[in-house]
Scaffold this motif. Structure first.
Motif, short mmCIF file in Angstrom:
data_model
loop_
_atom_site.label_atom_id
_atom_site.label_comp_id
_atom_site.label_asym_id
_atom_site.label_seq_id
_atom_site.Cartn_x
_atom_site.Cartn_y
_atom_site.Cartn_z
N PHE A 44 5.63 7.51 -37.50
CA PHE A 44 5.51 8.18 -38.73
C PHE A 44 5.50 9.64 -38.84
O PHE A 44 6.24 10.54 -39.46
CB PHE A 44 4.34 7.57 -39.59
N ASN A 45 4.75 10.20 -37.80
CA ASN A 45 4.55 11.62 -37.57
C ASN A 45 5.96 12.19 -37.01
O ASN A 45 5.98 13.43 -37.30
CB ASN A 45 3.60 11.91 -36.83
N ILE A 46 6.51 11.38 -36.25
CA ILE A 46 7.92 11.85 -35.75
C ILE A 46 8.88 12.06 -36.92
O ILE A 46 9.70 13.08 -36.94
CB ILE A 46 8.50 11.14 -34.50
N GLY A 47 9.05 10.82 -37.74
CA GLY A 47 10.00 10.96 -39.02
C GLY A 47 11.24 11.24 -38.48
O GLY A 47 11.73 10.78 -37.79
N SER A 48 11.89 11.94 -38.94
CA SER A 48 13.15 12.64 -38.66
C SER A 48 13.46 13.62 -37.68
O SER A 48 14.72 14.02 -37.34
CB SER A 48 14.09 13.03 -40.07
N ASP A 49 12.37 14.16 -37.10
CA ASP A 49 12.35 15.08 -36.07
C ASP A 49 12.99 14.50 -34.76
O ASP A 49 12.75 13.20 -34.50
CB ASP A 49 11.15 15.72 -35.97
N VAL A 50 13.38 15.38 -33.78
CA VAL A 50 13.46 15.05 -32.49
C VAL A 50 12.52 15.94 -31.73
O VAL A 50 12.51 17.08 -31.83
CB VAL A 50 15.08 15.65 -32.20
N LEU A 51 11.59 15.16 -31.09
CA LEU A 51 10.52 15.74 -30.33
C LEU A 51 10.45 15.70 -28.96
O LEU A 51 10.91 14.49 -28.39
CB LEU A 51 9.18 15.56 -30.88
N SER A 52 9.89 16.51 -28.03
CA SER A 52 9.81 16.34 -26.65
C SER A 52 8.32 15.34 -26.74
O SER A 52 7.57 15.72 -27.53
CB SER A 52 9.62 17.52 -25.68
N VAL A 53 8.08 14.77 -25.33
CA VAL A 53 7.09 14.01 -25.29
C VAL A 53 5.52 14.99 -25.53
O VAL A 53 4.59 15.03 -25.74
CB VAL A 53 6.93 13.22 -24.21
N GLY A 54 5.88 16.09 -24.72
CA GLY A 54 4.89 17.19 -24.71
C GLY A 54 4.71 17.96 -26.18
O GLY A 54 3.40 18.06 -26.33
N GLU A 55 5.50 17.85 -26.99
CA GLU A 55 5.21 18.26 -28.25
C GLU A 55 4.22 17.26 -29.13
O GLU A 55 3.71 17.54 -29.82
CB GLU A 55 6.64 18.50 -29.12
N LEU A 56 4.70 15.95 -28.82
CA LEU A 56 3.74 15.07 -29.52
C LEU A 56 2.44 15.03 -28.89
O LEU A 56 1.50 14.92 -29.46
CB LEU A 56 4.57 13.44 -28.97
N THR A 57 2.31 15.31 -27.56
CA THR A 57 0.92 15.43 -27.10
C THR A 57 0.26 16.54 -27.77
O THR A 57 -1.00 16.38 -27.92
CB THR A 57 1.12 15.55 -25.37
N ASN A 58 0.78 17.79 -27.79
CA ASN A 58 0.07 18.93 -28.16
C ASN A 58 -0.16 18.80 -29.55
O ASN A 58 -0.94 19.48 -29.98
CB ASN A 58 1.22 20.21 -28.01
#
Length: 151
Positions: A44-58
């Motif tokens: 849900f929080n990723i949504g339409s973004d493209v993120l690194s695993v590091g960004e998710l963790t941060n």
């Protein structure tokens, strides 16, 4: 004041856990067994973004969870598409698959149902805005408190 402060801390934790239980119950009703509640929140929080695993963790939304493990499981179960960064081959980015987008839409639907019930039964217009303002102020206070902590 101390009693109210400690009650607020306990309520924030309780609300987080109860929200995760509501999400789990909704996943169960839909027959989704290969995704847990924390993983659904990550999607849900990723949504339409493209993120690194590091960004998710941060972002730090996923208390008590191992983000790397959850990402691995969601890739294995077809919820996340994992790709190496074209600019830095060491970095891995994730985005939602169609399967994940369907789950996120169901979560939006669930939240919409909650909102309808809240509007008619529990809260008056603007009350949640006041709650959110207070919680944001508390978050800023805690963040500022860390700046002064001895290291």
């Amino acid at each position: 004041m101390k009693k109210a402060y400690l009650e607020t801390i306990a309520l924030v934790e309780l609300l987080h856990r109860e929200c995760l239980e509501v999400i789990k119950a909704d996943l169960d009703r839909q027959g989704i067994r290969d995704l847990n509640n924390v993983q659904a929140m990550i999607l849900f929080n990723i949504g339409s973004d493209v993120l690194s695993v590091g960004e998710l963790t941060n972002r730090g939304y996923y208390l008590g969870s191992n983000v790397s493990y959850n990402v691995k499981k969601m890739v294995e179960n077809g919820y996340l598409i994992q790709e190496r960064s074209p600019h830095d081959r060491r970095a891995v980015h994730v985005r939602l698959s169609e399967k994940a987008l369907a789950v996120v839409q169901k979560m939006h639907d669930m939240y919409d149902k909650h909102l309808q019930a809240l509007n008619t039964e529990t809260f008056k217009d603007g009350e949640l805005d006041g709650v959110n303002l207070t919680l944001r102020r508390l978050e800023r206070f805690w963040a500022a408190s860390m700046d002064y902590a001895p290291r």
